[in-house]
Scaffold this motif. Structure first.
Motif, short mmCIF file in Angstrom:
data_model
loop_
_atom_site.label_atom_id
_atom_site.label_comp_id
_atom_site.label_asym_id
_atom_site.label_seq_id
_atom_site.Cartn_x
_atom_site.Cartn_y
_atom_site.Cartn_z
N HIS A 68 0.88 -1.16 0.00
CA HIS A 68 0.00 0.00 0.00
C HIS A 68 0.92 1.21 0.00
CE1 HIS A 68 0.44 0.44 4.46
NE2 HIS A 68 0.52 -0.87 4.40
N ASP A 69 0.53 2.33 0.57
CA ASP A 69 1.41 3.49 0.67
C ASP A 69 1.74 4.04 -0.73
OD1 ASP A 69 3.18 5.36 1.73
OD2 ASP A 69 4.85 3.96 1.81
N ALA A 70 0.72 4.50 -1.44
CA ALA A 70 0.92 5.02 -2.80
C ALA A 70 1.82 6.25 -2.78
CB ALA A 70 -0.43 5.37 -3.42
N PRO A 71 2.70 6.39 -3.78
CA PRO A 71 3.56 7.58 -3.83
C PRO A 71 2.75 8.84 -4.08
CG PRO A 71 3.91 6.16 -5.75
CD PRO A 71 3.00 5.42 -4.84
N ASP A 72 3.30 9.97 -3.64
CA ASP A 72 2.60 11.25 -3.76
C ASP A 72 2.16 11.56 -5.18
OD1 ASP A 72 2.82 11.68 -1.05
OD2 ASP A 72 4.56 13.00 -1.21
#
Length: 203
Positions: A68-72
């Motif tokens: 998860h943790d999509a890039p900005d």
């Protein structure tokens, strides 16, 4: 992962993977950061995630991949990505990079709580894009829906299905945080959910 723990042994990745083998572990869920491994469009840095997968697979342990943790650069004041082309591309690249090592991929984590405060239809859209990316790279690779956190299963999960997610995962996935004495009730709830959405055959 690397950190500043003073007790961290030399060759920590080898040590941990060997401990897992000796303890009889058969599968390890490795939680990858999308933002860390794809910091810019078209740029992929698999770093220690690739090291972990190689060491575990070498020892006969099946890595289960998830992120998860999509890039900005893929989102707009959200946790989930709004750039579905980038979502597809990352899933495809990950499946290609870890081909023959990951036994499945899971898209996102506990999207029914704080990991994805957006709407259920936003998750469904991103899941579809990721699934198509995984399958473009490795059609035989099973894809799991992100693990739900809520039991009994919340209405959120029904709304995901109402938005066409049924055909975009191979494995249903849920995390059970309740006491083990509740597991019979949890399993009944899961089976009813699967029947209600005509996916009772899914593992």
């Amino acid at each position: 992962r690397p950190d500043n723990n003073p007790r961290r042994p030399e060759n920590a990745f080898e040590v941990v993977s060997e401990v897992a083998r000796r303890s009889g572990v058969q599968m390890v869920r490795d939680r990858m950061s999308w933002a860390e491994t794809n910091p810019a469009p078209g740029r992929y840095e698999w770093t220690y995630y690739k090291t972990n997968a190689e060491l575990l697979a070498k020892r006969g342990i099946a890595p289960s991949g998830m992120y998860h943790d999509a890039p900005d650069w893929t989102r707009r004041n959200t946790c989930l990505p709004v750039d579905l082309t980038a979502t597809y591309a990352f899933a495809k690249s990950a499946a290609e990079a870890f081909r023959g090592q990951m036994t499945n991929w899971e898209f996102w984590n506990e999207q029914d709580i704080g990991f994805a405060p957006e709407s259920a239809w936003d998750y469904a859209s991103a899941l579809k894009a990721a699934y198509l990316g995984f399958k473009a790279a490795d059609p035989a690779l099973p894809v799991a829906i992100g693990g739900y956190a809520m039991t009994p299963i919340a209405e959120y999960a029904d709304v995901v299905m109402a938005n066409g997610a049924k055909d975009y995962f191979d494995i249903f996935n849920i995390h059970a945080y309740r006491p083990i004495s509740n597991y019979a009730q949890i399993m009944e709830d899961i089976r009813n959910y699967l029947k209600r959405h005509d996916i009772a055959d899914r593992p």
